[in-house]
Design a protein around this motif. Structure first.
Motif, short mmCIF file in Angstrom:
data_model
loop_
_atom_site.label_atom_id
_atom_site.label_comp_id
_atom_site.label_asym_id
_atom_site.label_seq_id
_atom_site.Cartn_x
_atom_site.Cartn_y
_atom_site.Cartn_z
N HIS A 1 0.83 -1.22 0.00
CA HIS A 1 0.00 0.00 0.00
C HIS A 1 0.85 1.26 0.00
O HIS A 1 0.32 2.37 0.05
CB HIS A 1 -0.92 0.01 1.23
CG HIS A 1 -1.90 -1.10 1.21
ND1 HIS A 1 -3.25 -0.92 0.96
CD2 HIS A 1 -1.72 -2.44 1.36
CE1 HIS A 1 -3.85 -2.08 0.97
NE2 HIS A 1 -2.95 -3.03 1.21
N HIS B 1 -7.35 -5.38 10.86
CA HIS B 1 -6.58 -6.08 9.81
C HIS B 1 -5.63 -7.06 10.51
O HIS B 1 -6.00 -8.19 10.79
CB HIS B 1 -5.87 -5.04 8.95
CG HIS B 1 -4.97 -5.58 7.89
ND1 HIS B 1 -5.21 -6.77 7.24
CD2 HIS B 1 -3.82 -5.08 7.35
CE1 HIS B 1 -4.26 -6.96 6.34
NE2 HIS B 1 -3.39 -5.97 6.40
N ASP C 1 -7.11 -2.64 3.94
CA ASP C 1 -7.10 -4.08 4.20
C ASP C 1 -7.90 -4.31 5.47
O ASP C 1 -7.67 -3.65 6.49
CB ASP C 1 -5.67 -4.59 4.41
CG ASP C 1 -4.91 -4.74 3.11
OD1 ASP C 1 -5.48 -4.44 2.04
OD2 ASP C 1 -3.75 -5.17 3.17
ZN LIG Z 1 -2.14 -5.08 4.85
#
Ligand SMILES: [Zn+2]
Ligand SMILES: [Zn+2]
Length: 251
Positions: A63, A141, A164
Motif C-alpha cells: 500500500h 486487519h 485491508d
Molecule cells: Zn495489509
C-alpha cells in the motif's frame, strides 16, 4: 466524484499493480500508493506534481512503496528541474509521523525538501479537504497495527474504501449506504485468510451496509482462479464489479 483504480492486486502479482486509487473531487487525492501504481498514475494523464493529498490506510509495502519513488522524483523535479508544486499532505493512521520521520532522516536525498510537506495522523474523526469530506475509520486487519478505511463524500455522493480489513462492524458502518464500496477481496470464499476479507464476506458487508455498487479489489494471484463475483453475489444482490487496473468509475 471520479475513481480510477491504479492497482487492484497485491504486492507481487503478474498482471495487477498493488493497492492504489485516484479520487477526483474538488481535489486530486490518492488512496494508498503500492508498487506499480505510480506507473498507472502516469497513464491516467493526471499531472503527478499537482497531487496535494495522499491518504494511507496502513503501511504494509503493498500500500506504500511507490511513495518513495514518487517523492524522490518530486524532490528532483523541484530541486534540479526548476519545477514547483503545491504543498503535499500525507495522511494516515497512528505511526505515520514516526515512519516518515525515520524515512526522511535515513534515505539519501530526502532531507532539505524544497516544498512544504505535512504529515497528519488521523483516527475516527471526519475532516475536510476543500469541499470534500473524509471520514477515516479504524478497521481490523492484523494484530497491533492501526489500519484505516476511508469514506469520501463529495457532490452528494459517497465512496468507501476498506483498506485491508477483516470482516468487522466498523467496516460495515464505514460503508453504510455508500454509492460505491471498494473492498479488500484478497481471497476466494473457499480459501479464506484470517486478516483479509474473502469474496463472500465482501458480499456480506455490501448487503449489511446497503451499498449501491461493490467493487472487488486487492486480488491475490490465487484468487484469479475463482469466480469472486459469483461468490460475492451469493450474499449481495446489487451490482458487483471485479476491479481492474485503470478502470474508471464515475459516481
Ligand atoms: Zn495489509
Ligand atoms: Zn494489502
Amino acid at each position: 466524484m471520479r475513481l480510477t483504480i491504479l492497482g487492484s492486486g497485491t504486492n507481487v502479482h503478474p498482471t495487477r499493480a498493488a493497492s492504489g486509487y485516484l479520487v477526483r473531487t474538488d481535489h486530486t487525492i490518492l488512496l494508498d500508493f503500492g508498487p506499480r501504481t505510480l506507473a498507472n498514475l502516469l497513464k491516467t494523464g493526471v499531472n503527478r506534481h499537482r497531487i496535494t493529498h495522499i491518504l494511507f490506510s496502513h503501511y504494509h509495502a503493498d500500500h506504500f512503496s511507490d511513495f518513495i519513488t514518487y517523492f524522490f522524483d518530486a524532490m528532483i523535479f523541484t530541486k534540479y528541474q526548476g519545477g514547483t508544486r503545491p504543498p503535499l499532505t500525507v495522511i494516515g493512521p497512528r505511526g505515520t509521523k514516526r515512519l516518515f520521520r525515520a524515512l526522511f532522516a535515513t534515505l539519501p536525498g530526502f532531507t532539505h525538501v524544497p516544498f512544504a510537506v505535512h504529515f497528519k495522523e488521523v483516527a475516527d474523526r471526519a475532516f475536510k479537504i476543500g469541499k470534500t469530506t473524509i471520514i477515516p475509520r479504524t478497521v481490523t486487519h492484523t494484530k497491533n497495527l492501526h489500519c484505516l478505511g476511508y469514506r469520501i463524500e463529495y457532490g452528494g455522493k459517497a465512496l468507501a474504501y476498506s483498506g485491508d480489513s477483516q470482516y468487522c462492524d466498523s467496516l460495515v458502518r464505514l460503508c453504510g449506504d455508500v454509492d460505491l464500496a471498494v473492498l479488500d477481496c484478497s481471497f476466494p470464499a473457499s480459501r479464506p485468510n484470517p486478516v483479509h476479507l474473502h469474496a463472500g464476506q465482501c458480499g456480506q458487508v455490501a448487503r449489511e451496509a446497503g451499498v449501491g455498487r461493490l467493487v472487488l479489489s486487492h486480488l491475490y494471484p490465487i484468487t484469479e482462479r475463482y469466480n469472486v463475483r459469483e461468490q460475492a453475489g451469493e450474499a449481495f444482490g446489487g451490482k458487483i464489479v471485479v476491479g481492474r487496473d485503470l478502470m474508471a468509475i464515475k459516481l
